[in-house]
Design an enzyme around this catalytic site. Structure first.
Site, PDB file in Angstrom:
ATOM      1  N   CYS A   1       0.560  -0.615   0.334  1.00 49.43           N
ATOM      2  CA  CYS A   1      -0.278   0.013  -0.084  1.00 49.43           C
ATOM      3  C   CYS A   1       0.555   1.173   0.004  1.00 49.43           C
ATOM      4  O   CYS A   1       1.582   1.114   0.459  1.00 49.43           O
ATOM      5  CB  CYS A   1      -1.174   0.004   1.527  1.00 49.43           C
ATOM      6  SG  CYS A   1      -1.558   1.636   1.936  1.00 49.43           S
TER       7      CYS A   1
ATOM      8  N   CYS B   1      -1.261   5.249   7.317  1.00 46.88           N
ATOM      9  CA  CYS B   1      -2.544   5.308   7.000  1.00 46.88           C
ATOM     10  C   CYS B   1      -2.661   4.524   8.550  1.00 46.88           C
ATOM     11  O   CYS B   1      -1.406   4.088   8.345  1.00 46.88           O
ATOM     12  CB  CYS B   1      -3.415   4.860   6.304  1.00 46.88           C
ATOM     13  SG  CYS B   1      -5.008   4.257   6.237  1.00 46.88           S
TER      14      CYS B   1
ATOM     15  N   CYS C   1      -7.108   1.737  -0.969  1.00 48.56           N
ATOM     16  CA  CYS C   1      -6.782   0.303   0.539  1.00 48.56           C
ATOM     17  C   CYS C   1      -6.569  -1.344  -0.130  1.00 48.56           C
ATOM     18  O   CYS C   1      -7.748  -1.608  -0.462  1.00 48.56           O
ATOM     19  CB  CYS C   1      -7.917   1.140   1.609  1.00 48.56           C
ATOM     20  SG  CYS C   1      -8.045  -0.382   2.956  1.00 48.56           S
TER      21      CYS C   1
ATOM     22  N   PHE D   1     -22.676 -16.470  23.659  1.00 46.03           N
ATOM     23  CA  PHE D   1     -22.274 -15.057  22.850  1.00 46.03           C
ATOM     24  C   PHE D   1     -22.740 -14.884  21.723  1.00 46.03           C
ATOM     25  O   PHE D   1     -21.365 -15.088  20.542  1.00 46.03           O
ATOM     26  CB  PHE D   1     -20.882 -14.332  22.926  1.00 46.03           C
ATOM     27  CG  PHE D   1     -20.445 -14.009  25.023  1.00 46.03           C
ATOM     28  CD1 PHE D   1     -20.867 -12.999  24.930  1.00 46.03           C
ATOM     29  CD2 PHE D   1     -19.929 -15.148  25.018  1.00 46.03           C
ATOM     30  CE1 PHE D   1     -20.419 -12.507  26.275  1.00 46.03           C
ATOM     31  CE2 PHE D   1     -19.872 -15.045  26.431  1.00 46.03           C
ATOM     32  CZ  PHE D   1     -19.823 -13.219  27.024  1.00 46.03           C
TER      33      PHE D   1
ATOM     34  N   ASP E   1     -18.128 -17.647  22.408  1.00 47.43           N
ATOM     35  CA  ASP E   1     -17.796 -16.734  21.581  1.00 47.43           C
ATOM     36  C   ASP E   1     -17.155 -14.753  22.019  1.00 47.43           C
ATOM     37  O   ASP E   1     -18.874 -14.222  20.882  1.00 47.43           O
ATOM     38  CB  ASP E   1     -18.107 -16.597  19.663  1.00 47.43           C
ATOM     39  CG  ASP E   1     -17.092 -15.617  18.965  1.00 47.43           C
ATOM     40  OD1 ASP E   1     -15.963 -15.139  19.004  1.00 47.43           O
ATOM     41  OD2 ASP E   1     -17.661 -15.447  17.862  1.00 47.43           O
TER      42      ASP E   1
ATOM     43  N   CYS F   1     -10.840 -12.978  20.721  1.00 47.13           N
ATOM     44  CA  CYS F   1     -10.368 -11.930  19.648  1.00 47.13           C
ATOM     45  C   CYS F   1      -9.677 -10.998  20.262  1.00 47.13           C
ATOM     46  O   CYS F   1      -9.197  -9.798  20.155  1.00 47.13           O
ATOM     47  CB  CYS F   1     -11.563 -11.487  19.083  1.00 47.13           C
ATOM     48  SG  CYS F   1     -12.466  -9.688  20.158  1.00 47.13           S
TER      49      CYS F   1
END
Length: 440
Positions: A71, A77, A159, A297, A367, A397
């Site tokens: 990129c 960015c 992007c 979840f 999750d 995550c």
């Protein structure tokens, strides 16, 4: 004020934000853009009592894993932090971050390291929030992500992690927003790319007039996108054309499913990895046709509905009433209503008595969001051996909260961490997704 001094530094490792870590005069120094094994010249930009932040000025001895970012906006960015690191090395870094968190926070190691899940490195990001700003000094409206470490919107023209057709909209969107009656009152555009539709949800802080709506309709027709409008909070989002309310969906072809959602609903950003993640979770759970399974979840049923194609019954629990309603609707739409039950509940405040009240589960999938599932882990740890599911799969995550919850399960409840592995949901970023398997 004199210019900050330039220091030669030896980079030892990477942190979870993709910054190189070095030591100088007894302090940790974080160097954005530096890689492990490199010797660099860096300029300290911020001093704290326990660490310094530094800017990379020159790479004296480059890592063999350093690569040229694809990129042209990398470094300005803030959307990506690791494009300068070869993709296989990115994945190895995330796997180490997961293992380190389990060891240092959880005080345990998995018996098996699962092969990392990976997919396309570019064009994968089907969910994004584009910031919008009217900046006269830069020639008008900017549309994109924020600059690295700053609140300004980066002046980007493309992007590479967005799908190509969405990346191609960045410059036309500038022109469109500039043509509206209040371009200075539009802070963001939510992007949601489904398998058959692309939705742009416009956050507007002033009412749109009829000319504005005409501009949006023409843009939608020209670029094959569906417009949603959000005048206030997320609950106010609605399609410009009501006939397109249910056009957004993603496929889980291995299970014959299409998951319908709205642009403000939570879904995974990477559909390629999501399909692989669902398949791995179900494989690790080893669901049998007679099993009763809990999906905690559960969101809009991303795991629940595939599970329902294999199990006797699936009970999904979720804190969002909106997502619970969406899961029920899609289960009914796809003929799984009788094999699923969905409940709205705050899973951060549950205990073992609540879990017992749901009845026995043979398998369980968890999750949670970044905050993790501490209350659920404590409830599972408190169950008697005969009350426990035979296997729990935990999709995370955040490796820190996964490690904390794994510690609770293991050290308080005697659960065994059978396996764990990284999932590269966000290539070129420092975000670490992972999956872990526990047995009582």
């Amino acid at each position: 004020m004199s210019e900050p001094i330039l220091y030669p530094l030896d980079i030892e490792s990477l942190d979870l934000e993709g910054q190189g870590i070095a030591h100088h005069e007894g302090k940790v120094v974080f160097v954005a853009g530096a890689l492990p094994g490199e010797r660099v010249l860096a300029r300290v930009t911020r001093r704290k009592p326990s660490f310094d932040k530094a800017r990379l000025e020159q790479v004296l001895q480059p890592s063999a894993q350093r690569t040229t970012p694809l990129c042209p906006h990398f470094g300005v960015c803030g959307g990506c932090a690791m494009q300068h690191l070869e993709p296989a090395a990115q994945l190895a870094t995330k796997q180490r971050a997961l293992e380190d968190a389990l060891i240092h926070i959880g005080r345990l190691s998995p018996r098996q390291i699962l092969p990392a899940l990976q997919g396309p490195s570019w064009g994968y990001r089907h969910r994004a929030r584009l910031s919008v700003r009217l900046v006269h000094k830069k020639g008008g409206v900017l549309v994109g992500f924020r600059e690295r470490g700053r609140s300004y919107v980066a002046d980007i023209h493309e992007c590479r992690v967005l799908p190509p057709h969405v990346s191609a909209l960045l410059m036309p969107l500038r022109t469109l927003i500039a043509s509206l009656s209040h371009p200075d009152r539009i802070p963001q555009i939510e992007v949601a790319v489904g398998d058959q539709a692309t939705v742009l949800c416009l956050r507007h802080m002033e009412p749109l007039n009829e000319a504005d709506l005409d501009h949006l309709r023409r843009f939608g027709a020209d670029h094959h996108v569906i417009w949603w409008l959000q005048p206030k909070g997320p609950d106010t989002a609605h399609p410009l054309d009501p006939a397109q309310t249910d056009d957004l969906a993603y496929a889980l072809p291995a299970y014959g499913l299409r998951m319908h959602y709205r642009p403000m609903d939570f879904t995974q950003v990477n559909p390629y990895i999501n399909q692989a993640l669902v398949a791995r979770a179900l494989m690790l759970l080893d669901v049998q046709p007679t099993d009763r399974v809990a999906d905690l979840f559960c969101g809009l049923g991303n795991f629940s509905l595939p599970l329902a194609t294999q199990a006797r019954e699936v009970v999904g629990v979720e804190g969002s009433a909106t997502l619970v309603a969406r899961a029920r609707q899609d289960a009914a739409r796809q003929g799984l209503g009788e094999r699923t039950a969905f409940t709205e509940l705050n899973l951060f405040e549950v205990d073992a008595d609540w879990l017992r009240g749901l009845g026995h589960f043979d398998r369980m999938l968890i999750d949670p969001p970044r905050e993790g599932a501490l209350a659920v882990a404590q409830a599972l740890a408190a169950l008697a051996p005969q009350e426990r599911p035979r296997r729990v799969v935990y999709v995370s995550c955040n490796p820190a909260t996964l490690a904390r919850d794994a510690s609770t399960l293991h050290h308080e409840g005697g659960w065994t961490l059978k396996a764990a592995g990284a999932v590269n949901m966000f290539p070129h970023t420092a975000h670490v997704e992972s999956i872990a398997v526990f047995e009582p």
